[in-house]
Enzyme design. Sequence first.
Site, PDB file in Angstrom:
ATOM      1  N   GLU A  57      44.290  44.045  47.625  1.00 45.65           N
ATOM      2  CA  GLU A  57      45.418  44.093  46.680  1.00 45.65           C
ATOM      3  C   GLU A  57      46.074  45.447  46.456  1.00 45.65           C
ATOM      4  OE1 GLU A  57      43.981  42.015  43.165  1.00 45.65           O
ATOM      5  OE2 GLU A  57      44.758  40.121  43.949  1.00 45.65           O
TER       6      GLU A  57
HETATM    7  C1  BMA Z   1      41.934  39.039  42.275  1.00 44.70           C
HETATM    8  C2  BMA Z   1      40.678  39.601  42.873  1.00 44.70           C
HETATM    9  C3  BMA Z   1      39.751  40.190  41.886  1.00 44.70           C
HETATM   10  C4  BMA Z   1      39.783  39.490  40.574  1.00 44.70           C
HETATM   11  C5  BMA Z   1      40.501  38.177  40.643  1.00 44.70           C
HETATM   12  C6  BMA Z   1      40.622  37.501  39.329  1.00 44.70           C
HETATM   13  O1  BMA Z   1      42.893  39.950  42.086  1.00 44.70           O
HETATM   14  O2  BMA Z   1      40.990  40.465  43.919  1.00 44.70           O
HETATM   15  O3  BMA Z   1      40.036  41.539  41.714  1.00 44.70           O
HETATM   16  O4  BMA Z   1      38.521  39.323  40.107  1.00 44.70           O
HETATM   17  O5  BMA Z   1      41.752  38.353  41.143  1.00 44.70           O
HETATM   18  O6  BMA Z   1      41.412  38.209  38.437  1.00 44.70           O
END
Ligand code: BMA
Length: 812
Positions: free
Chosen positions: A414
């Site tokens: 991300e």
């Molecule tokens: C995404 C994942 C985690 C997180 C999840 C829930 O962004 O990459 O970082 O736990 O969402 O928020």
Amino acid sequence: MIQYIREWTLSYENFTGLQGTIPCSLYSILYQNHIIEDPFYGLNEYKSREMCEKGCTFTAVFDVEEEMLQNEKLRLRFEGVDTLANIYLNGKWLGRTENMHRVWEFDVKDRAVLGLNEIEIQFDSPMQAAREAALKYPLWGVTHTTVDGYQHIRKAHYMYGWDWGPQLPDMGLFRDVTLVGYSTAKILDVWVRQKHLRDGSVRLFIEPEIDACESIDMHTIVMSPTGERLVDTFKKNPEILISDPQLWWPNGWGDHPLYTVTVEAVDKEALCCDSKSVRVGLRTMTVSTAADAYGNEFCFVVNGKKMFAMGADYIPEDNLLSRVTKQRTNDLLNDCIRANYNCIRVWGGGYYPDDWFFDLCDELGLVVWQDFMFACATYRMSAAFERNLIPEFIENIKRMRNHACLGLLCGNNEMETAWLNWGIPQNERTKLDYLYLYEQLLPDLCDEYAPDTFYWPSSPSSGGGFDDPADENRGDMHCWEVWHGGKPFSYFRDTYFRFCSEFGFESFPDLKTCESFSAPNERNPFSRVMESHQKCVGGNQKMLHYLADDYLYPKNFEMFVYASQLLQADAMRQAITHWRANRGRCMGALYWQLNDCWPVASWASIDSAGRWKALHYEAKRFFAPILLTAFEKDYCVTLALSNETLRDVSCRVCWSVKSSAFDVIAQGEKQVQCPVLSAVTLPPLSLAQSVENAKYDRFFVYELYDEAGTLLSKQTLLFVKPKHFEWKKPNILTDVRQDQDEMRIMLASDVFAKGVCVRFKNTDVVLSDNFVDLTDDQPVWLTVEKWLGGNAKSISEMKAGIEVYSIAEIGE
Ligand code: BMA
């Protein structure tokens, strides 16, 4: 020659002389010695977290014999030190470890002595180190649930807390410590590359990496999956032709045969002085990003066939790494197979899994999307940081590259999208650091060490360079509009992603799991303990927000847990069935998240005790190789068939509209052809006439039968929200029977019952199905697939402990 140093002694504050066996850590040893309580119980997390404000010391005393000492090369090898530590051998400083993701090896030829030797490992507080680093060089990172500065430390980020994990940044030895000695040669690595030729044969290129102290011969043996010796050669770096290869296929497409390649180093006296075996599955694997009518596709291509990836995101299995065992991983990955997964993504905020994880994925046919360990933070590429990273990358790439399951290597989680869309303070240096790390250093190393594996800079991404990573027509996507964004589940049906690698919805873990960390008076979603076992900011409020859309206000905590799981299963079902119906445009759905690292309300489909939530049973349905799915709008139902098998199928589809008393109001059936690896949508059925005037008492059943007339699936949909349906209280009969080796459970209802959940007070089982719909007066039989625990295994005990409820009971 190898000597394992397994027994260690911990000193922490006033506690000394506490024994531990590798893998072990501060928490595991204190817990085993009854000095701390279970860090997962109640609010214990906070007391345990405080302990990591101080460092601790691990010591080991071990005997070195003359024979070992005589070796020309003598190395002390640490496979997994977590994380910041100074290491001493016999009172002299050997070196400092600063990265749990790599091996640390020290030359001890001049340091080890005959007889007793002592290693001392002085761990620094990981809490203080992170905070100090953050003060020295502040960087952006996700903040609410972690410790500032976590990204400066090469320690699994989730240990500092995440939106599903506690802050328990343990210290310890999570992999082997060994003394390694040799005088002739040591095989450091065996790399097997494969080229698939047009005539169907496969050429293997075997490249061993050897540290040889004198000249040696190489002996290579290749064994077929069934144990025949195919090749036996003394050629150096041999090329081997396998003319009749047995190909490796992902789960659902065929078998997963593995060839064994063994390399032996043979000395002047023709004695084998070292050997190493690796297993390889023969397949081609890449990701296609070719341009198409919608933009650019994003799909795994295995043996030339485009695969719709079905699976979830994997996070570390525990906060106490000593509790992660091959058996536990095996159970979890087999649960993936039970739910028809063909793919799993190892998320970048954990650690690179143990070898057994990749071995099991090879054996089970699970294609692995592997992130490098960077998540949700900016990083500073100082020279020292880079020096620390390069061995981490090279070692892990080498460790993974032979595995048939390895499908994709990904730079980070991300960060490309975060940089553009999450309000990160922008500065040129950080941007250049990003580009250097994920779009230069890592892809260059992947090119060099794993040129046959597809590299992707970030998840999500459209290919890199900050070129609209959230473009839904290219690359992979993370979709959080449902859950974080509060959008209704129906939102998914307007999306046409190419590959959705994250989207999720939270629920509470199994009631028994909730009971394992709380007292009875704490079993309320808003108690301190329950809120502490919910790490997503506003998580329980979000659950209630969605609950209000669909269900009556639950009458008790048990019904709240149940309703939360039904919501979660429904959210994921709506997304995935829609994307599978759009096979071709969308080519992957990996929901967030497979598992938990502690007992918590989270997006996981299997909780930390291995208990399946409603979602995991639903996953088994929506990932079925041949899937019949139904979409409804304004009393108009569209059925779609998705075929993820390697054959054309011809199926019978039967549907009916029924009243809750099982009266058939309308029905129909159709023979449907669905070619190999495709999806077909049937003409819509207008059902307004049979539904509209009695919509609170009408449901739609859709059944799928294969060529032989076997029922493959049977599901239902409502025309109104479940909270408004006029449920008749079902009388659900149950029975438990033993048929040869199989334990079978019967369910039968006098009226329509939806989401019927079967539980056992005194035992834990995984069933062939659960949260099922009873749509007629015929009994439904479930089988026990797996025993998780509990001691009631006899029929009478099972019968006595059975509990059944359905949606009708949520708010009665
Ligand atoms: C995404 C994942 C985690 C997180 C999840 C829930 O962004 O990459 O970082 O736990 O969402 O928020």
